[in-house]
Design a protein around this motif. Structure first.
Motif, short mmCIF file in Angstrom:
data_model
loop_
_atom_site.label_atom_id
_atom_site.label_comp_id
_atom_site.label_asym_id
_atom_site.label_seq_id
_atom_site.Cartn_x
_atom_site.Cartn_y
_atom_site.Cartn_z
N GLY A 72 -9.23 6.11 43.38
CA GLY A 72 -9.18 7.58 43.07
C GLY A 72 -8.25 7.89 41.82
N LYS A 73 -8.32 7.06 40.83
CA LYS A 73 -7.90 7.37 39.53
C LYS A 73 -8.64 8.30 39.01
N SER A 74 -9.82 8.31 38.74
CA SER A 74 -10.84 9.25 37.98
C SER A 74 -10.71 10.66 38.61
N THR A 75 -10.36 10.69 39.88
CA THR A 75 -10.48 11.94 40.76
C THR A 75 -9.23 12.59 40.11
N ILE A 76 -8.00 11.73 40.04
CA ILE A 76 -6.64 12.57 39.60
C ILE A 76 -6.98 12.88 38.11
N PHE A 77 -7.59 12.16 37.36
CA PHE A 77 -7.98 12.52 35.82
C PHE A 77 -8.78 13.83 35.96
N SER A 78 -9.86 14.05 36.87
CA SER A 78 -10.54 15.26 36.75
C SER A 78 -9.76 16.38 37.25
N ILE A 79 -8.91 16.20 38.17
CA ILE A 79 -8.19 17.27 38.88
C ILE A 79 -7.05 17.83 37.71
#
Length: 295
Positions: A72-79
């Motif tokens: 979920g690293k990129s999910t955090i980035f996108s949020i």
């Protein structure tokens, strides 16, 4: 008359989360992530990408997030960049809760994002052109950041004439023309060889120190995380949670030669121990799922 094309506007997300210059009056840029969770609906059901993520980043701090694939690293980035608006929890910038793009935040993506039909200076100046900044002024600003990323003398070159590392520096400069107070980077050096990574890391550190930017780096590279960061946040395998936060107490200013130090090696080993545990769990769950699907 502008030479911008429709593709320019579609690809602008790769240069920043928005098309507004960061207001000069934004002085405090602390970033707080409080209990952030995100779930996605898939054909197999609901998948929790991140679950209750909480951490904060102080002004001028360089923090990396590292974790196994699918954590979920990129999910955090996108949020944080405002690309994902529907989530549980809160994100605040300088005490202001946000749910979309924020003028204090600039973004650098992993994917190639230079416009091949534009020279280096026109690539870097493009966000200012969209804002209607006069050509002479936008070129003056663009040259400052081109010089900052070490590309002075390449202003009239096209991306096809540059190496991968140089093209990524163009993308970084294009984001910096906004003068964002917070810089988010999602594995920007993933496609580069190790030597170029280290050298470009030195350049990024110099820029971060010169601009006093709060920086959050998403990476899967332990060496990169330790080289650049004040702290490294280690995430668990899905659902992504904060497993541990490691303080990197290496002297600054920090250069690429720090990777040969004994202290650096200890940090890498410490982070790898946690990361290996999560990566092994992820691999085991993926293999178990594959066996069930074949049954």
């Amino acid at each position: 008359m502008s030479d911008s094309k429709p593709e320019d506007n579609r690809d602008m997300r790769a240069s920043s989360a928005n098309l507004r210059l960061a207001p000069a009056e934004i002085a405090e840029t602390d970033l707080i992530i409080d209990g952030v969770s995100k779930r996605f609906n898939t054909r197999e059901g609901t998948v929790t990408a991140v679950d209750g993520m909480s951490f904060s980043i102080e002004r001028g701090e360089f923090v990396s997030i590292i974790g196994p694939s699918g954590c979920g690293k990129s999910t955090i980035f996108s949020i944080l960049g405002g690309l994902v608006r529907s989530f549980d929890g809160r994100v605040t910038v300088n005490g202001e809760e946000i749910s979309g793009p924020h003028p204090a935040i600039g973004m650098v993506f992993q994917e190639e994002s230079t416009f091949p039909w534009r020279t280096v200076i026109d690539n870097v100046a493009f966000p200012l052109e969209v804002q209607g900044v006069a050509k002479a002024q936008r070129y003056e600003i663009a040259r400052r950041f081109i010089d900052m990323v070490g590309l002075a003398g390449f202003e009239q070159r096209y991306p096809s004439e540059l190496s991968g590392g140089m093209r990524q520096r163009v993308a970084i400069a294009r984001t910096l023309v906004f003068e964002p107070k917070i810089l988010l980077m999602d594995e920007p050096f993933a496609a580069l060889d190790e030597q170029t990574r280290l050298l470009l890391g030195d350049k990024v550190l110099k820029i971060q120190q010169d601009l006093r930017q709060t920086t959050l780096l998403i990476t899967h590279n332990i060496t990169e995380a330790v080289q650049l960061s004040d702290r490294v946040i280690i995430m668990t395998f899905r659902p992504g949670r904060v497993k541990r936060i490691v303080d990197i107490r290496l002297p600054r200013p920090r250069h690429g030669d720090v990777v040969s130090s004994e202290a650096f090696g200890r940090y890498v080993a410490e982070i790898w121990s946690d990361l290996r545990e999560e990566a092994s769990r992820g691999m085991a769950e993926t293999e178990a799922g594959a066996r069930q699907s074949k049954a």
